[in-house]
Design a protein around this motif. Structure first.
Motif, PDB file in Angstrom:
ATOM      1  N   LYS A  19     -29.221  -0.114 -10.311  1.00  0.00           N
ATOM      2  CA  LYS A  19     -29.199  -1.564 -10.533  1.00  0.00           C
ATOM      3  C   LYS A  19     -28.500  -2.281  -9.378  1.00  0.00           C
ATOM      4  O   LYS A  19     -27.733  -3.212  -9.583  1.00  0.00           O
ATOM      5  CB  LYS A  19     -28.495  -1.886 -11.859  1.00  0.00           C
ATOM      6  CG  LYS A  19     -29.184  -1.298 -13.068  1.00  0.00           C
ATOM      7  CD  LYS A  19     -30.583  -1.862 -13.241  1.00  0.00           C
ATOM      8  CE  LYS A  19     -31.313  -1.247 -14.410  1.00  0.00           C
ATOM      9  NZ  LYS A  19     -32.682  -1.767 -14.552  1.00  0.00           N
ATOM     10  N   VAL A  26     -28.582  -6.240  -9.155  1.00  0.00           N
ATOM     11  CA  VAL A  26     -27.688  -6.911 -10.104  1.00  0.00           C
ATOM     12  C   VAL A  26     -26.239  -6.785  -9.649  1.00  0.00           C
ATOM     13  O   VAL A  26     -25.460  -7.744  -9.729  1.00  0.00           O
ATOM     14  CB  VAL A  26     -27.867  -6.317 -11.516  1.00  0.00           C
ATOM     15  CG1 VAL A  26     -26.941  -7.001 -12.511  1.00  0.00           C
ATOM     16  CG2 VAL A  26     -29.311  -6.450 -11.966  1.00  0.00           C
ATOM     17  N   ASP A  43     -28.149  -9.612 -22.049  1.00  0.00           N
ATOM     18  CA  ASP A  43     -29.187  -8.592 -22.190  1.00  0.00           C
ATOM     19  C   ASP A  43     -29.079  -7.949 -23.565  1.00  0.00           C
ATOM     20  O   ASP A  43     -28.123  -8.195 -24.313  1.00  0.00           O
ATOM     21  CB  ASP A  43     -29.056  -7.523 -21.097  1.00  0.00           C
ATOM     22  CG  ASP A  43     -30.413  -6.986 -20.648  1.00  0.00           C
ATOM     23  OD1 ASP A  43     -31.301  -6.894 -21.513  1.00  0.00           O
ATOM     24  OD2 ASP A  43     -30.573  -6.683 -19.475  1.00  0.00           O
ATOM     25  N   THR A  90     -27.506  -1.777 -22.527  1.00  0.00           N
ATOM     26  CA  THR A  90     -28.063  -1.729 -21.172  1.00  0.00           C
ATOM     27  C   THR A  90     -26.988  -1.664 -20.092  1.00  0.00           C
ATOM     28  O   THR A  90     -27.316  -1.585 -18.903  1.00  0.00           O
ATOM     29  CB  THR A  90     -28.966  -2.943 -20.921  1.00  0.00           C
ATOM     30  OG1 THR A  90     -28.254  -4.145 -21.249  1.00  0.00           O
ATOM     31  CG2 THR A  90     -30.230  -2.865 -21.765  1.00  0.00           C
ATOM     32  N   LYS A 135     -24.060  -3.907 -19.903  1.00  0.00           N
ATOM     33  CA  LYS A 135     -23.427  -5.186 -19.553  1.00  0.00           C
ATOM     34  C   LYS A 135     -21.911  -5.028 -19.436  1.00  0.00           C
ATOM     35  O   LYS A 135     -21.312  -5.370 -18.410  1.00  0.00           O
ATOM     36  CB  LYS A 135     -23.751  -6.250 -20.612  1.00  0.00           C
ATOM     37  CG  LYS A 135     -25.220  -6.513 -20.823  1.00  0.00           C
ATOM     38  CD  LYS A 135     -25.441  -7.642 -21.805  1.00  0.00           C
ATOM     39  CE  LYS A 135     -24.851  -7.389 -23.173  1.00  0.00           C
ATOM     40  NZ  LYS A 135     -25.517  -6.274 -23.877  1.00  0.00           N
ATOM     41  N   SER A 172     -29.157 -10.312 -15.823  1.00  0.00           N
ATOM     42  CA  SER A 172     -29.669  -9.388 -16.825  1.00  0.00           C
ATOM     43  C   SER A 172     -29.764  -8.009 -16.194  1.00  0.00           C
ATOM     44  O   SER A 172     -30.367  -7.852 -15.122  1.00  0.00           O
ATOM     45  CB  SER A 172     -31.042  -9.846 -17.329  1.00  0.00           C
ATOM     46  OG  SER A 172     -31.583  -8.906 -18.226  1.00  0.00           O
ATOM     47  N   VAL A 173     -29.168  -7.010 -16.832  1.00  0.00           N
ATOM     48  CA  VAL A 173     -29.157  -5.659 -16.275  1.00  0.00           C
ATOM     49  C   VAL A 173     -30.525  -5.008 -16.419  1.00  0.00           C
ATOM     50  O   VAL A 173     -31.075  -4.447 -15.471  1.00  0.00           O
ATOM     51  CB  VAL A 173     -28.073  -4.797 -16.946  1.00  0.00           C
ATOM     52  CG1 VAL A 173     -28.073  -3.389 -16.371  1.00  0.00           C
ATOM     53  CG2 VAL A 173     -26.703  -5.442 -16.765  1.00  0.00           C
ATOM     54  N   GLY A 174     -31.106  -5.085 -17.603  1.00  0.00           N
ATOM     55  CA  GLY A 174     -32.432  -4.517 -17.825  1.00  0.00           C
ATOM     56  C   GLY A 174     -32.393  -3.013 -18.070  1.00  0.00           C
ATOM     57  O   GLY A 174     -31.391  -2.332 -17.801  1.00  0.00           O
ATOM     58  N   TYR A 175     -33.496  -2.494 -18.591  1.00  0.00           N
ATOM     59  CA  TYR A 175     -33.594  -1.062 -18.858  1.00  0.00           C
ATOM     60  C   TYR A 175     -33.785  -0.284 -17.554  1.00  0.00           C
ATOM     61  O   TYR A 175     -34.430  -0.772 -16.623  1.00  0.00           O
ATOM     62  CB  TYR A 175     -34.782  -0.768 -19.781  1.00  0.00           C
ATOM     63  CG  TYR A 175     -34.576  -1.198 -21.209  1.00  0.00           C
ATOM     64  CD1 TYR A 175     -33.570  -0.630 -21.986  1.00  0.00           C
ATOM     65  CD2 TYR A 175     -35.393  -2.163 -21.783  1.00  0.00           C
ATOM     66  CE1 TYR A 175     -33.377  -1.029 -23.300  1.00  0.00           C
ATOM     67  CE2 TYR A 175     -35.213  -2.563 -23.094  1.00  0.00           C
ATOM     68  CZ  TYR A 175     -34.208  -1.997 -23.848  1.00  0.00           C
ATOM     69  OH  TYR A 175     -34.015  -2.390 -25.149  1.00  0.00           O
ATOM     70  N   SER A 215     -35.302   2.856 -15.175  1.00  0.00           N
ATOM     71  CA  SER A 215     -36.544   3.631 -15.129  1.00  0.00           C
ATOM     72  C   SER A 215     -36.278   5.020 -15.690  1.00  0.00           C
ATOM     73  O   SER A 215     -35.132   5.416 -15.941  1.00  0.00           O
ATOM     74  CB  SER A 215     -37.051   3.719 -13.699  1.00  0.00           C
ATOM     75  OG  SER A 215     -36.142   4.474 -12.902  1.00  0.00           O
TER      76      SER A 215
END
Length: 307
Positions: A18, A21, A39, A43, A45, A167-170, A172
């Motif tokens: 990440k 971010v 988020d 994830t 945060k 937003s960190v997000g999922y 891969s």
């Protein structure tokens, strides 16, 4: 600067895959800004906030926001000392370098308002006294946007005080596999050591301000903000505070890219994280399925950059 790269690489030991971010969070720190990490649960945060806080050799405190949190629980409270028959101020957790406000939207509006003066003026007023916060002060707040039970929407005045919303997000599949391997024996944050101190952060902030901003690029930023205020599908456009934040963020990104000046590319790259949470759609536009991201992209396409 070495300080920026060291911070980013150190946090990357904990938050895998990440880097964009992390870069934005570090830029916010160096631009004297606050970050809202929004988020879904799990994830990373809070872990991102903790890793950034542990990467700097400064004081860090955590404020767990709950519905029964009082303003005095944030700022501090005068306590009567029976020995000298005087009131003494006991500082709250806000008197720190990095304040991790976890699940900020679970605090009531009354408790949230205790952070307004802290985030904008870097000081605290209690009764008739005003107390200055440390030179390096940053709020890293987290919130869950999908769980609404027992939460309170952040008011526009407070959202505008956040330098960026990230937003960190999922991760891969490959990044998640690396995460499993990295945490097999112990969590990486347990072994994370500081790579910068207060002097390093202050020096990096001076370097951000020293990045040259051509007057035409400044005009470009101002035209973007003006276009959001005049857009037919926006009820609320970017504030002057947002304009200044976008300018400073572009300088921070230019420094990260080792450029001596700001170009329109840096302005466009930072427009989303800096401005999106400050914009509010009109109800008709929201009913049509439009999003703030789409409207801002349209604004950036319509405002011509300087040659």
């Amino acid at each position: 600067m070495d300080t920026i790269q060291n911070l980013i690489e150190n946090v990357e030991k904990v938050i895998i895959g990440k880097r964009p971010v992390i870069e934005l969070a570090v830029i916010s720190l160096l631009c004297r800004g606050h970050v809202l990490l929004e988020d879904v649960p799990g994830t990373g945060k809070t872990m991102l906030a903790r890793a950034l806080a542990r990467s700097v050799a400064m004081d860090c405190k955590r404020l767990q926001c709950t519905p029964d949190l009082l303003p005095s629980d944030v700022t501090g409270v005068p306590v009567f000392n029976q020995k000298n028959s005087e009131f003494e101020f006991r500082p709250g957790p806000v008197f720190t370098n990095i304040l991790l406000a976890d699940e900020i939207n679970r605090a009531t509006p009354r408790a949230q308002s205790a952070l307004l003066e802290c985030m904008e003026e870097f000081r605290v007023s209690v009764d008739v006294h005003t107390y200055d916060l440390p030179k390096v002060f940053m709020v890293l707040a987290t919130q869950n946007p999908i769980e609404m039970a027992g939460t309170y929407v952040l008011p526009e005045a407070q959202l505008d005080r956040f330098f960026m919303r990230l937003s960190v997000g999922y991760p891969s599949v490959e990044e998640e596999a690396r995460m499993i391997h990295a945490q097999a024996a112990s969590h990486p944050i347990e072994h994370l050591e500081p790579v910068a101190d207060e002097a390093d952060i202050l020096a990096a902030r001076d370097a951000v301000r020293a990045v040259h901003l051509e007057s035409s690029v400044g005009q470009y930023v101002a035209r973007i903000s003006a276009a959001t205020r005049e857009h037919s599908q926006l009820r609320l456009g970017a504030s002057p505070r947002g304009t200044l934040a976008l300018t400073r963020a572009a300088q921070g990104l230019a420094l990260l890219r080792k450029q001596p000046y700001v170009t329109p590319e840096e302005v466009k790259a930072m427009a989303g994280p800096v401005l999106e949470h400050r914009l509010i759609l009109r109800p008709q536009a929201a009913a049509q399925g439009r999003t703030v991201q789409e409207v801002l992209a349209q604004v950036l396409d319509q405002v011509p950059p300087p040659v």
